[in-house]
Structure formats: structure tokens, C-alpha cells
Design a protein around this motif. Structure first.
Motif, short mmCIF file in Angstrom:
data_model
loop_
_atom_site.label_atom_id
_atom_site.label_comp_id
_atom_site.label_asym_id
_atom_site.label_seq_id
_atom_site.Cartn_x
_atom_site.Cartn_y
_atom_site.Cartn_z
N THR A 145 0.84 -1.20 0.00
CA THR A 145 0.00 0.00 0.00
C THR A 145 0.86 1.24 0.00
O THR A 145 0.61 2.20 -0.73
CB THR A 145 -0.94 0.01 1.22
OG1 THR A 145 -1.79 -1.15 1.18
CG2 THR A 145 -1.79 1.26 1.24
N VAL A 146 1.91 1.24 0.85
CA VAL A 146 2.85 2.35 0.92
C VAL A 146 4.26 1.77 0.95
O VAL A 146 4.51 0.79 1.66
CB VAL A 146 2.61 3.23 2.16
CG1 VAL A 146 3.63 4.37 2.22
CG2 VAL A 146 1.19 3.78 2.17
N SER A 147 5.16 2.35 0.19
CA SER A 147 6.56 1.95 0.20
C SER A 147 7.41 3.22 0.12
O SER A 147 7.58 3.78 -0.97
CB SER A 147 6.88 1.01 -0.97
OG SER A 147 8.25 0.68 -0.97
N GLY A 148 7.89 3.68 1.27
CA GLY A 148 8.62 4.95 1.30
C GLY A 148 7.70 6.10 0.95
O GLY A 148 6.66 6.29 1.59
N ASP A 149 8.05 6.84 -0.09
CA ASP A 149 7.20 7.93 -0.56
C ASP A 149 6.18 7.48 -1.60
O ASP A 149 5.37 8.29 -2.05
CB ASP A 149 8.07 9.04 -1.17
CG ASP A 149 8.93 9.73 -0.13
OD1 ASP A 149 8.53 9.72 1.05
OD2 ASP A 149 9.99 10.29 -0.49
N THR A 150 6.20 6.22 -1.99
CA THR A 150 5.35 5.73 -3.07
C THR A 150 4.08 5.12 -2.51
O THR A 150 4.13 4.32 -1.57
CB THR A 150 6.10 4.69 -3.92
OG1 THR A 150 7.31 5.26 -4.42
CG2 THR A 150 5.25 4.24 -5.09
N LEU A 151 2.95 5.51 -3.09
CA LEU A 151 1.65 4.93 -2.75
C LEU A 151 1.21 4.02 -3.89
O LEU A 151 1.56 4.24 -5.05
CB LEU A 151 0.60 6.03 -2.53
CG LEU A 151 0.93 7.09 -1.49
CD1 LEU A 151 -0.23 8.07 -1.35
CD2 LEU A 151 1.24 6.46 -0.13
#
Length: 270
Positions: A145-151
Motif C-alpha cells: 500500500t505504501v513503500s517509502g514515498d510511493t503509494l
């Protein structure tokens, strides 16, 4: 000089009384008249032979047997005939035409007037999709769902094929000076595809055929995200600042059928 009768009682021919010109003409022109007559007779004979041959050919061609026509093939059975096909499926998938809700009039009108855009072509080929059981699908939906700043946002073709769904994400490298580059992606009915973004993502297409899933939550009302016509924009704040999405939903498909397969977007280009 007169010549008298001869001593034997015979008269001699007077050569001066002979018409020598007539005799010369007869000797010259009589053979030519004979040749012309033979030419006329030969021409008439050839013409008669030609006419007879033409009549003979016409007579026998009229009596020739007709060419048989090819046998007519049987017409295929009407697909609408209930007896034309049989099926062993007890519970077939719902018909997309009856399952899909009606498309709003504004979507239809503005979709028809949508101008052609310069888009970066993406291959319609999709990576191999493997059907999973509901537990695996749910685990995959909630795993990223979320990986660092990436959604990560999931597009679910719930009510029909997305042919295609056009997507622009700020993770796609594009020339922003020339406008938004919408890339096409093909998603079959009851299949899902995951897209990533950082600050915003734009989707355009037949929105009434799809659902969006974020953090296990199904988004079926796109009215807060409409830009113009059949185009929506979802930002980072729309998802992170919405209290309804803060906690993951462990049962995203409690009220709807699970997708048959879930894949990440094809990465034919960065």
C-alpha cells in the motif's frame, strides 16, 4: 493484189479481212476472266464452310450439360438460440451489460468529444496472470500500500473490460511541457492492476466499469476526484488525510467478488 481461185478449186484466205485486234484481246483477257471466276468460287466455298462450322458449334454448345453448382454450406446456428450451445457451468459470471451500472450522461457526452492525445504507446500484452484464491488476493492487496514515498492504488475492472484505462502518474517520466502523457493499459473484466504514484495519479476511461482499492478500502464514488469529463485525479493528500483510509481493511471483498488475478502495471518503459 487479188487472188483468184487456185487451180485445185479452193479459195485462199484473205488475210486483210481478219480482225487481228479482237483475236489478241481474246487471247489476253480470256485467261484472266477464268482466274477471277475461280477466285469467286473459292471465296464462296470458304464462306460456306465458315458458316457451317459456326452453326455446328452453336448447336452443340446449346446442348452442353450445365455446370453443377457447389453444394450449399449449412448456415451456422444462431448464437441466440438456447439450444445452439450447451454449458456445464452451473453459476456463470454475470453479463457485463446487465451487471454494469448505467454510465452518466455527462461521461458519455464528454467521452465522445474527447480530443485525440499524443500518448506514449504501451504494448497491450500483459504479463502472465495467475488466478489466486481469495486469501492470496487479499494478502497481495494489503501487502503493498505504501513503500517509502510511493503509494499504490489498485484498479479493479469489476463491471467490464478496460480497453484501455489511460493513466498518468508522477512516477512516469514524461515531457511536462507538452502536457499530461496518458498511457494506455488493458485490464480484463474481474482482473486488477496495481499502479504507483508519489503525489498524484490521473485516470481516464470508462470509469463506470471499475473500482479503486487503496489499503483494502474500495472506492466506488469518484465524484470528489473528477477533473473534467471521464477523468479523475487522486492525490497523496486525498488518501493519507482521509481518516476512512488510515486503517487497513482486512476484508476488502466482503461485499463484492474477488478479482481473478492481480498484477502490477507492465514495465515496458520506466
Amino acid at each position: 493484189v487479188e487472188k483468184g481461185p487456185s487451180s485445185a478449186g479452193q479459195t485462199t484466205l484473205d488475210l486483210d479481212s481478219v480482225d487481228w485486234a479482237s483475236k489478241v484481246k481474246d487471247a489476253v483477257y480470256r485467261p484472266q476472266r477464268n482466274r477471277l471466276l475461280w477466285v469467286i468460287l473459292a471465296s464462296l466455298l470458304a464462306l460456306s464452310v465458315a458458316v457451317a462450322a459456326a452453326l455446328w458449334y452453336w448447336h452443340y454448345s446449346e446442348q452442353a450439360p450445365p455446370v453443377p453448382e457447389p453444394p450449399a454450406t449449412a448456415a451456422p446456428s444462431d448464437p441466440a438460440d438456447p439450444g445452439a450451445y450447451t454449458t456445464d457451468i452451473d453459476d456463470p459470471q454475470p453479463d457485463p451489460a446487465t451487471a454494469a451500472p448505467s454510465l452518466p450522461e455527462t461521461d458519455l457526452a464528454e467521452s465522445a468529444e474527447e480530443p485525440a492525445e499524443d500518448i506514449e504507446p504501451a504494448s497491450p500484452d500483459r504479463p502472465a496472470e495467475v488466478a489466486l484464491d481469495p486469501e492470496d488476493i487479499t494478502d497481495r492487496v494489503l501487502s503493498r500500500t505504501v513503500s517509502g514515498d510511493t503509494l499504490f492504488l489498485i484498479v479493479y475492472a469489476r463491471y467490464g473490460n478496460l480497453e484501455p484505462i489511460r493513466v498518468d502518474s508522477d512516477v512516469f517520466p514524461s515531457d511536462r511541457a507538452s502536457g499530461t502523457a496518458l498511457r494506455p493499459y488493458w485490464v480484463e473484466q474481474q482482473h486488477a492492476m496495481r499502479f504507483e504514484f508519489i503525489d498524484q495519479i490521473v485516470l481516464q476511461g470508462t470509469l463506470s466499469r471499475m473500482l479503486l482499492i487503496y489499503n483494502g478500502h474500495v472506492i466506488d464514488d469518484f465524484s470528489p476526484y473528477y477533473m473534467d469529463g471521464p477523468r479523475i485525479r487522486i492525490t497523496r493528500n486525498d488518501l493519507l488525510e482521509n481518516p476512512d483510509f488510515s486503517e487497513a481493511n482486512p476484508s476488502p471483498f466482503s461485499g463484492i467478488p474477488e478479482p481473478l488475478a492481480l498484477t502490477d502495471r507492465p514495465r515496458f518503459a520506466p
